[in-house]
Design a protein around this motif. Structure first.
Motif, short mmCIF file in Angstrom:
data_model
loop_
_atom_site.label_atom_id
_atom_site.label_comp_id
_atom_site.label_asym_id
_atom_site.label_seq_id
_atom_site.Cartn_x
_atom_site.Cartn_y
_atom_site.Cartn_z
N UNK A 113 16.93 5.86 -46.35
CA UNK A 113 15.83 5.09 -45.21
C UNK A 113 14.56 4.85 -45.82
N UNK A 114 14.12 6.04 -46.84
CA UNK A 114 12.78 6.03 -47.08
C UNK A 114 12.49 5.01 -48.38
N UNK A 115 13.55 4.35 -48.84
CA UNK A 115 13.46 3.56 -49.85
C UNK A 115 13.08 2.19 -49.52
N UNK A 116 12.92 1.65 -48.52
CA UNK A 116 12.63 0.36 -47.89
C UNK A 116 11.54 0.48 -46.80
N UNK A 117 10.76 -0.47 -46.62
CA UNK A 117 9.73 -0.35 -45.57
C UNK A 117 9.48 -2.00 -45.13
N UNK A 118 9.12 -2.00 -43.68
CA UNK A 118 8.61 -3.29 -43.19
C UNK A 118 7.15 -3.57 -43.47
N UNK A 119 6.97 -4.65 -44.25
CA UNK A 119 5.68 -4.96 -44.64
C UNK A 119 5.15 -6.28 -43.88
N UNK A 120 5.89 -6.88 -43.15
CA UNK A 120 5.45 -8.21 -42.18
C UNK A 120 6.45 -8.46 -41.45
N UNK A 121 6.13 -8.76 -40.02
CA UNK A 121 7.12 -8.96 -38.95
C UNK A 121 6.52 -10.17 -37.97
N UNK A 122 7.30 -10.86 -37.59
CA UNK A 122 7.08 -11.80 -36.57
C UNK A 122 7.21 -13.29 -37.34
N UNK A 123 6.72 -14.35 -36.59
CA UNK A 123 6.93 -15.59 -36.77
C UNK A 123 5.84 -16.08 -38.01
N UNK A 124 4.89 -15.32 -38.05
CA UNK A 124 3.55 -15.63 -38.77
C UNK A 124 3.77 -14.53 -39.81
N UNK A 125 3.59 -15.04 -41.29
CA UNK A 125 3.38 -14.02 -42.48
C UNK A 125 2.12 -13.37 -42.13
N UNK A 126 1.36 -13.84 -41.47
CA UNK A 126 0.03 -12.91 -41.37
C UNK A 126 0.18 -12.05 -40.37
#
Length: 131
Positions: A113-126
């Motif tokens: 579980x600690x090997x991946x992380x969420x770096x962006x979410x949602x419809x917009x890359x920003x």
């Protein structure tokens, strides 16, 4: 090489696109280290028809697919059915490409579980996720 069996696809991050049930992107995932990783995949022969119903192309066809496994806790809320087989070290990539399947199939497991992380979410890359 196509037709040789196992294959690697090197990537830096991956995401699930929006679907009719999920209106926004699921979130861009990457290794916590920021280093690239590889999806384990396989080439195989498909003997059915491909193409459209009106213009089928009879097989055999050489096809490629990513191999999947059960999701870890980071991927499961986004994609509860599966996650790609992810290879993170040179040794894992070497085993995937060169070892007999009886040895290589041990790599068909979720990442810790600690090997991946969420770096962006949602419809917009920003729409960046909290670090």
């Amino acid at each position: 090489m196509p037709g040789s069996g196992e294959q690697l696809r090197r990537i830096c991050a991956g995401a699930e696109p929006p679907t009719p049930k999920r209106k926004t992107s699921s979130g861009l995932r990457s290794r916590r280290t920021g280093r690239p990783f590889a999806f384990g995949g396989i080439w195989t022969e498909f003997r059915g028809d491909r193409g459209t119903k009106s213009k089928p192309i009879p097989g055999p066809h050489l096809v490629y697919g990513f191999l999947t496994t059960s999701p870890n806790a980071v991927v499961e809320p986004i994609h509860p059915k599966a996650m790609p087989v992810i290879l993170t070290t040179q040794e894992e990539r070497d085993v995937w490409m060169r070892a007999p399947w009886d040895e290589a199939k041990a790599l068909r497991r979720p990442l810790p579980d600690d090997a991946l992380k969420i770096v962006a979410r949602g419809a917009d890359k920003e729409d960046r996720a909290a670090a």
